[in-house]
Design a protein around this motif. Structure first.
Motif, PDB file in Angstrom:
ATOM      1  N   ASN A   6       0.844  -1.195   0.000  1.00 53.28           N
ATOM      2  CA  ASN A   6       0.000   0.000   0.000  1.00 53.28           C
ATOM      3  C   ASN A   6       0.878   1.242   0.000  1.00 53.28           C
ATOM      4  OD1 ASN A   6      -2.700  -1.184   0.359  1.00 53.28           O
ATOM      5  ND2 ASN A   6      -1.883  -1.871   2.322  1.00 53.28           N
TER       6      ASN A   6
ATOM      7  N   GLN B 263       1.928   4.758   1.259  1.00 58.41           N
ATOM      8  CA  GLN B 263       1.870   5.379   2.579  1.00 58.41           C
ATOM      9  C   GLN B 263       2.037   6.890   2.436  1.00 58.41           C
ATOM     10  OE1 GLN B 263       1.250   3.527   5.375  1.00 58.41           O
ATOM     11  NE2 GLN B 263       1.037   1.827   3.930  1.00 58.41           N
ATOM     12  N   PRO B 264       1.599   7.654   3.446  1.00 55.27           N
ATOM     13  CA  PRO B 264       1.813   9.106   3.410  1.00 55.27           C
ATOM     14  C   PRO B 264       3.284   9.483   3.205  1.00 55.27           C
ATOM     15  CG  PRO B 264       0.267   8.546   5.149  1.00 55.27           C
ATOM     16  CD  PRO B 264       0.790   7.241   4.609  1.00 55.27           C
TER      17      PRO B 264
ATOM     18  N   HIS C  60       5.399   8.051   1.255  1.00 60.78           N
ATOM     19  CA  HIS C  60       5.702   7.997  -0.182  1.00 60.78           C
ATOM     20  C   HIS C  60       5.273   9.292  -0.867  1.00 60.78           C
ATOM     21  CE1 HIS C  60       5.178   3.472   0.565  1.00 60.78           C
ATOM     22  NE2 HIS C  60       6.476   3.724   0.491  1.00 60.78           N
TER      23      HIS C  60
ATOM     24  N   ASN D 176       2.420   2.869  -7.932  1.00 61.97           N
ATOM     25  CA  ASN D 176       2.650   1.634  -7.195  1.00 61.97           C
ATOM     26  C   ASN D 176       2.244   0.448  -8.074  1.00 61.97           C
ATOM     27  OD1 ASN D 176       3.055  -0.359  -5.305  1.00 61.97           O
ATOM     28  ND2 ASN D 176       1.152   0.057  -4.206  1.00 61.97           N
TER      29      ASN D 176
END
Length: 125
Positions: A83, A85-86, A88, A108
């Motif tokens: 997933n 993430q903030p 990234h 992603n």
């Protein structure tokens, strides 16, 4: 080409890579495949571009590397994670600020449907 047109081209190329390769590979494989797809589409880019940082007059040479820089106008940051993430998103936004560019794509490749794994990140618009 403006940033929006470039992002459209990159998203199309990324969708093709995801369609052919699927999920579960390393980020480096997706980067190489996306670069190949951009070559086939005649899109100007550079891969693994050094990005310097600076703090109060002191430069840190090649502090970071951009996964792909398209036409010197669009940063493409690739991930192959479960997933996004903030962190990234913050990473890409920092790259945009350091480079002075306005638009980046965070992609992603481990998303089951790639359209759910693409985020546009805007700096200063």
């Amino acid at each position: 080409m403006d940033e929006n047109a470039l992002s459209y081209e990159v998203v199309g190329a990324a969708l093709e890579v995801h369609r052919v390769l699927g999920t579960g590979l390393l980020e480096s494989v997706y980067r190489q495949a996306l670069c190949r797809e951009l070559d086939l589409r005649g899109v100007d880019y550079r891969s693994e571009v050094p990005l310097n940082a600076q703090y109060k007059g002191v430069a840190f040479d090649a502090a970071y590397r951009l996964d792909i820089l398209v036409a010197d106008r669009l940063i493409v940051e690739l991930k192959a994670v479960e997933n996004l993430q903030p962190l990234h998103l913050a990473q890409l936004l920092s790259y945009l600020r350091l480079s002075g560019l306005r638009l980046g794509l965070l992609i992603n490749f481990n998303a089951p449907q790639l359209r759910h794994g693409i985020r546009r990140v805007v700096n200063g618009l």
